[in-house]
Design an enzyme around this catalytic site. Structure first.
Site, mmCIF file in Angstrom:
data_model
loop_
_atom_site.group_PDB
_atom_site.id
_atom_site.type_symbol
_atom_site.label_atom_id
_atom_site.label_comp_id
_atom_site.label_asym_id
_atom_site.label_seq_id
_atom_site.Cartn_x
_atom_site.Cartn_y
_atom_site.Cartn_z
ATOM 1 N N GLY A 24 23.186 44.712 82.369
ATOM 2 C CA GLY A 24 23.374 43.226 82.216
ATOM 3 C C GLY A 24 23.451 43.634 80.663
ATOM 4 O O GLY A 24 23.274 42.474 79.526
ATOM 5 N N VAL A 26 25.523 44.532 78.015
ATOM 6 C CA VAL A 26 27.778 44.252 77.981
ATOM 7 C C VAL A 26 28.242 44.698 77.286
ATOM 8 O O VAL A 26 29.505 45.240 77.467
ATOM 9 C CB VAL A 26 27.886 42.164 77.578
ATOM 10 C CG1 VAL A 26 29.393 42.428 77.060
ATOM 11 C CG2 VAL A 26 27.180 41.470 78.266
ATOM 12 N N ALA A 27 27.472 45.393 76.130
ATOM 13 C CA ALA A 27 28.208 46.570 75.677
ATOM 14 C C ALA A 27 27.891 47.618 76.046
ATOM 15 O O ALA A 27 28.827 48.146 75.906
ATOM 16 C CB ALA A 27 27.470 46.036 74.386
ATOM 17 N N SER A 28 27.489 47.988 76.740
ATOM 18 C CA SER A 28 26.102 49.012 77.253
ATOM 19 C C SER A 28 27.849 49.210 78.589
ATOM 20 O O SER A 28 28.763 50.515 78.558
ATOM 21 C CB SER A 28 25.339 49.524 77.586
ATOM 22 O OG SER A 28 25.354 50.670 78.736
ATOM 23 N N GLU A 174 8.840 46.539 78.599
ATOM 24 C CA GLU A 174 10.578 46.434 78.070
ATOM 25 C C GLU A 174 9.983 47.265 76.785
ATOM 26 O O GLU A 174 10.748 47.356 75.933
ATOM 27 C CB GLU A 174 11.684 45.433 78.000
ATOM 28 C CG GLU A 174 11.963 45.627 79.587
ATOM 29 C CD GLU A 174 13.079 46.639 80.291
ATOM 30 O OE1 GLU A 174 13.881 47.394 78.895
ATOM 31 O OE2 GLU A 174 12.929 47.386 81.115
ATOM 32 N N HIS A 250 17.361 41.334 76.197
ATOM 33 C CA HIS A 250 16.196 41.534 76.204
ATOM 34 C C HIS A 250 16.037 40.543 75.043
ATOM 35 O O HIS A 250 16.166 40.144 74.780
ATOM 36 C CB HIS A 250 15.793 42.820 75.093
ATOM 37 C CG HIS A 250 15.415 43.824 75.589
ATOM 38 N ND1 HIS A 250 15.763 45.367 75.979
ATOM 39 C CD2 HIS A 250 15.091 44.629 77.188
ATOM 40 C CE1 HIS A 250 15.527 45.799 76.173
ATOM 41 N NE2 HIS A 250 14.634 45.548 77.567
ATOM 42 N N ASN A 363 26.672 51.250 72.573
ATOM 43 C CA ASN A 363 26.215 51.472 73.662
ATOM 44 C C ASN A 363 24.852 50.358 73.855
ATOM 45 O O ASN A 363 24.468 50.532 74.764
ATOM 46 C CB ASN A 363 25.120 52.941 73.563
ATOM 47 C CG ASN A 363 25.464 53.703 74.750
ATOM 48 O OD1 ASN A 363 26.090 52.990 75.580
ATOM 49 N ND2 ASN A 363 24.989 55.173 74.445
ATOM 50 N N CYS A 369 16.752 47.459 67.394
ATOM 51 C CA CYS A 369 16.912 48.392 68.948
ATOM 52 C C CYS A 369 16.632 49.220 68.493
ATOM 53 O O CYS A 369 15.193 50.194 68.779
ATOM 54 C CB CYS A 369 17.961 47.917 69.403
ATOM 55 S SG CYS A 369 18.271 46.779 70.576
#
Length: 446
Positions: A24, A26-28, A174, A250, A363, A369
């Site tokens: 979920g 995308v960058a990770s 979260e 998020h 990441n 974040c």
């Protein structure tokens, strides 16, 4: 009495690696299995902390988690000494090995939800660690997160700590990544916006179809109850399920607030205009600045790619704010043009500061974040563990500590090396002494 908003940034841990564990995000996913640079990641984070300190803000540091989490690997059946456990997991359950090494606690926006004393029934600052049930690698964080928060905010006269919510997706929580506080001044009672992705109890509530909605309405309501927030303080808003399916895992990937400013993409919420009207009514006669970014100004895909909304909005002087943005925003023609125009508009946002946090961005985590926002008055701030507050000496000490203990490259094969366990534990033991945290880690309590 003076009031502050303190950003407590997560110190990037020694096992920072790209495992692509966050479905979920995308960058990770897109950077999975690339070589990471833990030393560079930690130094990028420290530079951002020091820069905010230099802007005149109060900046704190939160310690990383102990990794690898060998207890996770032993709970799923791997036995023997530490080296044998690593070798077995690498061969038979590499995803579990990667999860046990995750340095995701660096993103302290997910560490907890915090309600300042001006909002709560008993006049204390309340902390609830997020249970992070949706992802295995994050679900192993809450206990140690709670230990660290209690070591930083230890005075029960001012601070109240709650256990994380039940460890089930029904109460999927979260933390502050789905929580925004609006107020006229940090010391005045405000509105706490809890943004959820789905309802666990009501299947008729629309939900995303491709990617999971990690935050439930029921979790948000539970945290509000624990913190003693009344019905005039807590507002529950549903995130647009369509944007979750486009990689907005998020709310802080698509909206961010500070004092009387809410900065958001037009696709961020369900029933946006109705929700904003409700917020304005609850906010009273004081001016709220709703800054909506349209699809024409910045596309959703570009906003997610650059983390335009995972920026920090900070108050630099009364009535004036600055955006703390990743250099990825500066490198995007569309986003940099938008931000250049934004500072000339009739809003409190007058400056943009760009920072290179590419190790974190790769990441899936931007500047917002990396921080947990804690509004404090001067007495509460004085009760905080002062060894965790950034200053020139701490910045220098932590950089020396990183240089001493961190590797400058980490790939999957390195995770089989039992020497890495010794390196990490040695580093964290020294860090707890630098920050005066006591024995917060399992290896220190054995």
């Amino acid at each position: 009495m003076k009031h502050f908003e303190v950003n407590f940034d997560g110190l990037v841990g020694p096992t920072h690696n790209y495992a692509g564990l966050s479905f979920g995000n995308v960058a990770s996913l897109s950077n999975a299995q690339n070589a990471s640079n833990p030393k560079e990641a930690a130094k990028q984070g420290l530079l951002k902390m020091k820069a905010l300190h230099d802007l005149g803000l109060t900046q704190g540091v939160l310690a990383p988690q102990q990794r690898p989490d060998l207890n996770l690997l032993r709970r799923i059946g791997f036995t023997g000494n530490d080296s044998q456990v690593l070798q077995q997991a690498a061969k038979n359950a590499p995803d579990a090995l990667l999860a046990s090494y995750s340095a995701s606690s660096m993103w302290t926006a997910n560490a907890a939800t915090v309600s300042p004393s001006a909002d709560t029934e008993n006049g204390k600052v309340h902390f609830t660690p997020a249970n992070l049930t949706n992802k295995l690698h994050r679900s192993i964080e809450p206990q140690v997160t709670g230990n660290i928060l209690k070591a930083v905010f230890s005075d029960s006269k001012y601070f109240e700590h709650h256990q994380h919510l039940p460890e089930n997706d029904y109460y999927g929580d979260e933390g502050a990544a789905n929580h925004t506080r609006l107020c006229s001044n940090y010391g005045e009672a405000g509105l706490e916006l809890f943004v959820y992705g789905r309802s666990a109890a009501d299947a008729s509530v629309i939900a995303p179809k491709k990617f999971p909605a990690r935050q439930t309405l029921e979790a948000s309501q539970a945290v509000a109850r624990l913190h003693g927030l009344d019905q005039d303080t807590a507002i529950f808003i549903q995130q647009n399920p369509g944007v979750i399916d486009q990689g907005v895992f998020h709310n802080d990937v698509i909206a961010v607030g500070n004092q009387n400013v809410l900065f958001y993409h037009q696709q961020a919420f369900l029933n946006t205009q109705q929700q904003l009207q409700h917020i304005q009514q609850r906010f009273g006669d004081n001016k709220l600045h709703f800054i909506e970014v349209s699809d024409n100004e910045v596309s959703l895909s570009e906003a997610v790619k650059t983390y335009l909304f995972n920026t920090q909005i900070v108050t630099t002087t009364p009535g004036k704010m600055a955006i703390v943005a990743p250099t990825n925003c500066q490198e995007s023609a569309q986003v940099s043009a938008y931000l250049e125009d934004l500072v000339s508009r009739n809003t409190p946002i007058k400056q943009v500061h760009y920072f290179d946090v590419k190790q974190s961005m790769s990441n899936g985590g931007g500047p917002a974040c990396l921080r947990l926002r804690v509004a404090l008055n001067d007495m509460e701030l004085a009760a905080v563990n002062q060894h965790t507050i950034m200053n020139e000496q701490l910045f220098s000490t932590l950089n020396q500590w990183v240089d001493k203990h961190y590797r400058d490259s980490l790939v999957f094969d390195d995770l089989r090396d039992p020497q890495l366990i010794t390196e990490v534990n040695t580093a964290l033991d020294e860090l707890t002494q630098i920050l005066h945290l006591g024995s917060v880690y399992p290896f220190q309590q054995a």
